[in-house]
Scaffold this motif. Structure first.
Motif, mmCIF file in Angstrom:
data_model
loop_
_atom_site.group_PDB
_atom_site.id
_atom_site.type_symbol
_atom_site.label_atom_id
_atom_site.label_comp_id
_atom_site.label_asym_id
_atom_site.label_seq_id
_atom_site.Cartn_x
_atom_site.Cartn_y
_atom_site.Cartn_z
ATOM 1 N N TYR A 50 0.862 -1.179 0.000
ATOM 2 C CA TYR A 50 0.000 0.000 0.000
ATOM 3 C C TYR A 50 0.901 1.232 0.000
ATOM 4 N N SER A 51 0.391 2.343 -0.502
ATOM 5 C CA SER A 51 1.045 3.619 -0.237
ATOM 6 C C SER A 51 0.415 4.182 1.043
ATOM 7 N N ARG A 52 1.078 5.181 1.610
ATOM 8 C CA ARG A 52 0.500 5.794 2.820
ATOM 9 C C ARG A 52 -0.880 6.380 2.535
ATOM 10 N N LYS A 53 -1.009 6.973 1.348
ATOM 11 C CA LYS A 53 -2.322 7.549 0.963
ATOM 12 C C LYS A 53 -3.413 6.485 0.953
ATOM 13 N N MET A 54 -3.093 5.321 0.356
ATOM 14 C CA MET A 54 -4.078 4.238 0.284
ATOM 15 C C MET A 54 -4.455 3.773 1.689
ATOM 16 N N CYS A 55 -3.467 3.756 2.559
ATOM 17 C CA CYS A 55 -3.669 3.309 3.931
ATOM 18 C C CYS A 55 -4.554 4.300 4.693
ATOM 19 N N GLN A 56 -4.266 5.588 4.520
ATOM 20 C CA GLN A 56 -5.090 6.621 5.161
ATOM 21 C C GLN A 56 -6.546 6.505 4.725
ATOM 22 N N VAL A 71 1.380 7.192 9.561
ATOM 23 C CA VAL A 71 1.336 5.878 8.913
ATOM 24 C C VAL A 71 2.743 5.526 8.448
ATOM 25 N N ILE A 72 3.291 4.443 8.965
ATOM 26 C CA ILE A 72 4.606 3.991 8.526
ATOM 27 C C ILE A 72 4.483 2.579 7.960
ATOM 28 N N LEU A 73 4.725 2.503 6.670
ATOM 29 C CA LEU A 73 4.685 1.229 5.962
ATOM 30 C C LEU A 73 6.113 0.741 5.764
ATOM 31 N N THR A 74 6.285 -0.528 5.482
ATOM 32 C CA THR A 74 7.637 -0.997 5.184
ATOM 33 C C THR A 74 8.153 -0.380 3.893
ATOM 34 N N SER A 75 7.238 -0.057 2.971
ATOM 35 C CA SER A 75 7.689 0.598 1.733
ATOM 36 C C SER A 75 8.281 1.975 2.042
ATOM 37 N N THR A 76 7.672 2.696 2.970
ATOM 38 C CA THR A 76 8.173 4.004 3.399
ATOM 39 C C THR A 76 9.602 3.874 3.928
ATOM 40 N N ASP A 105 7.086 8.594 -4.906
ATOM 41 C CA ASP A 105 6.797 9.672 -3.964
ATOM 42 C C ASP A 105 8.035 10.035 -3.146
ATOM 43 N N GLN A 106 8.875 9.044 -2.874
ATOM 44 C CA GLN A 106 10.048 9.266 -2.022
ATOM 45 C C GLN A 106 11.318 9.486 -2.854
ATOM 46 N N GLY A 107 11.143 9.658 -4.171
ATOM 47 C CA GLY A 107 12.286 10.023 -5.005
ATOM 48 C C GLY A 107 13.249 8.901 -5.340
ATOM 49 N N ILE A 108 12.776 7.655 -5.264
ATOM 50 C CA ILE A 108 13.640 6.516 -5.618
ATOM 51 C C ILE A 108 13.707 6.384 -7.144
ATOM 52 N N ARG A 109 14.917 6.150 -7.682
ATOM 53 C CA ARG A 109 15.082 5.977 -9.135
ATOM 54 C C ARG A 109 14.726 4.551 -9.530
ATOM 55 N N LEU A 110 13.956 4.438 -10.591
ATOM 56 C CA LEU A 110 13.562 3.112 -11.052
ATOM 57 C C LEU A 110 14.330 2.741 -12.319
ATOM 58 N N ALA A 111 14.747 1.490 -12.405
ATOM 59 C CA ALA A 111 15.406 0.989 -13.619
ATOM 60 C C ALA A 111 14.342 0.766 -14.690
ATOM 61 N N THR A 112 14.726 0.912 -15.960
ATOM 62 C CA THR A 112 13.752 0.692 -17.030
ATOM 63 C C THR A 112 13.777 -0.755 -17.521
ATOM 64 N N LYS A 113 14.883 -1.469 -17.223
ATOM 65 C CA LYS A 113 14.962 -2.895 -17.552
ATOM 66 C C LYS A 113 15.425 -3.643 -16.309
ATOM 67 N N PRO A 114 14.950 -4.878 -16.113
ATOM 68 C CA PRO A 114 15.388 -5.652 -14.948
ATOM 69 C C PRO A 114 16.907 -5.793 -14.892
ATOM 70 N N GLU A 115 17.528 -5.969 -16.063
ATOM 71 C CA GLU A 115 18.968 -6.238 -16.127
ATOM 72 C C GLU A 115 19.799 -5.042 -15.662
ATOM 73 N N GLU A 116 19.197 -3.838 -15.595
ATOM 74 C CA GLU A 116 19.947 -2.641 -15.210
ATOM 75 C C GLU A 116 19.789 -2.289 -13.739
ATOM 76 N N ALA A 117 19.017 -3.066 -13.016
ATOM 77 C CA ALA A 117 18.705 -2.698 -11.628
ATOM 78 C C ALA A 117 19.844 -3.040 -10.676
ATOM 79 N N ASP A 118 20.082 -2.154 -9.710
ATOM 80 C CA ASP A 118 21.030 -2.428 -8.625
ATOM 81 C C ASP A 118 20.337 -3.158 -7.483
ATOM 82 N N TRP A 119 19.053 -2.883 -7.323
ATOM 83 C CA TRP A 119 18.272 -3.509 -6.254
ATOM 84 C C TRP A 119 16.953 -4.033 -6.815
ATOM 85 N N LEU A 120 16.546 -5.181 -6.289
ATOM 86 C CA LEU A 120 15.159 -5.613 -6.457
ATOM 87 C C LEU A 120 14.456 -5.316 -5.140
#
Lengths: 274, 274
Positions: A50-56, A71-76, A105-120
């Motif tokens: 969930y996002s915090r908004k969805m939770c609220q 509201v503190i989620l593990t995603s937060t 919302d928290q400014g995390i950069r997303l990879a455009t391909k799975p092969e380019e990701a540093d984190w899953l």
């Protein structure tokens, strides 16, 4: 329990405040009471889907108000961890839309391909498809480290006990040979620190209320916070009493707090403000 | 290799005859040669997510004819196992439509609810949804035993190496605490027995051709069948030569058989019939 020794409540959601889409009986009144006593509250959940908004919004539909910072989620907390520990990294996400919303919302950069990701980043995904599981597998196979919002194996769903993120994690780790690098969820100190920081209170002035020995009660024990186990989740009183992990209090439900408040020095004040 | 010592070929499909939707170069001609020499053939695959009909059609589109009894899938052998070992049982299926088609075709009884199943039959499911994974979890949580068509962790998909049934199995076992009761796929004797029965030949008159040391070559070794490893799958020559599991022959591809046949006593006959 002396209510006047508690200034802040750290409250679990699934199995404590609601089960699926239904509020636990008395939860709304209990939260109203806590507010009326001027206590601080933070909702601390191992849900990362969930996002915090969805939770609220979900809480609001049950008549329970919560500010965004309550509201503190593990995603937060996962986003905060990545921002601090590896700010230039790019992430691939395996999780429901709420995870994406919270990460962006928290400014995390997303990879455009799975092969380019540093984190899953992996969390419960109730709309999982094979293609998404396969992309996550490929991210890790190509070198992405695994950060899990939590490791829970099951959760109490609307229509019964359901398979949780733990199953998805095992699917990835067993086929790639990679282990999970970081687990954010309760009972970790990442979560108790985030809760105490949000409350602005020392651990000894707080109480954890939750339905899980392994998540909620263990978190409290490790952080020096008192704990109340509620029996509205998946644990029976017999199981709770047999456990080596003993909460300070065992309650039928969160609503036991209402009866306790009537016995406390607050009871008079309570009558005025409710 | 003396071709006249071989009367029957046990041939793997993925990585041996085709990769994804594309035939391996020379595969069609090799099969035509084998037929022309009057040899028997059985296609033996760890796929449980196709039906035999689907498999025949896929081969036909590549110009390769196969009779129904010449195609042995793990789903075929799984159904036969259940019919013999637990004939009154009801099954819950986690797998693509091909698994359902094959099970119904073979007279296997299906449970209408996960909670009523005696067995969970699990195979690769490339259209997996969370709801299906959760139903499989609930079947096992309610006491269903697990029978897996195979345990492969990855397979060579159209667009790259992909997560296989091994990941789905781990998702279920890690969250239920139940182990897999039966694994049908290669290298098990269930598969080699089914192949030899279909060919009607003793093991010493047969040759296994496959791209997997662990599935194909091990099956041959355990059943006393000679083995040829092809390098058109996921294994390099260096990896093959370094393995403790040594095939009798290492070929660049299944088409090496064409060159070998030219050196064999059959070469004259071959020229006539091709």
């Amino acid at each position: 329990m002396q209510l006047d020794t508690i200034d802040g409540f750290i409250i679990d959601l699934d199995g404590t405040v609601y089960r699926g889409a239904t509020a636990i009986e008395g939860a709304r009144d209990t939260l109203a009471l806590i507010r009326s006593l001027g206590k601080r509250v933070v909702f601390l959940t191992n849900r990362g889907n969930y996002s915090r908004k969805m939770c609220q919004e979900k809480l609001k539909a049950m008549g329970i108000q919560a500010a965004e910072e309550e509201v503190i989620l593990t995603s937060t907390v996962t986003a905060a961890y990545l921002r601090n520990a590896d700010p230039d990294s790019k992430c691939w996400l395996l999780g429901d839309e709420g995870l994406r919303e919270e990460m962006i919302d928290q400014g995390i950069r997303l990879a455009t391909k799975p092969e380019e990701a540093d984190w899953l980043v992996i969390t419960l995904h109730e709309k999982l498809t094979y293609a998404e599981l396969n992309s996550a597998f490929r991210a890790v196979r190509s070198g992405a480290k695994i950060i899990a919002t939590n490791e829970d194996k099951t959760f109490p769903g609307d229509d019964g006990e359901s398979i949780d993120v733990g199953g998805l994690i095992s699917a990835i780790t067993s086929t790639t040979g990679q282990e999970v690098s970081v687990v954010i969820g309760k009972p970790s100190a990442y979560m108790s620190d985030a809760a105490l920081r949000s409350l602005g209170l020392p651990p000894e002035r707080c109480l954890v209320i939750g339905d899980s020995l392994n998540s909620d009660i263990r978190l409290g024990k490790q952080a020096g916070i008192r704990t109340a186990l509620v029996l509205t989740g998946s644990i029976s009183r017999a199981e709770a009493e047999a456990s080596e992990l003993q909460p300070d209090f065992i309650w039928e439900s969160i609503a036991d707090l209402i009866a306790l408040s009537a016995l406390s020095p607050y009871s008079g004040r309570n009558e005025h403000v409710v």
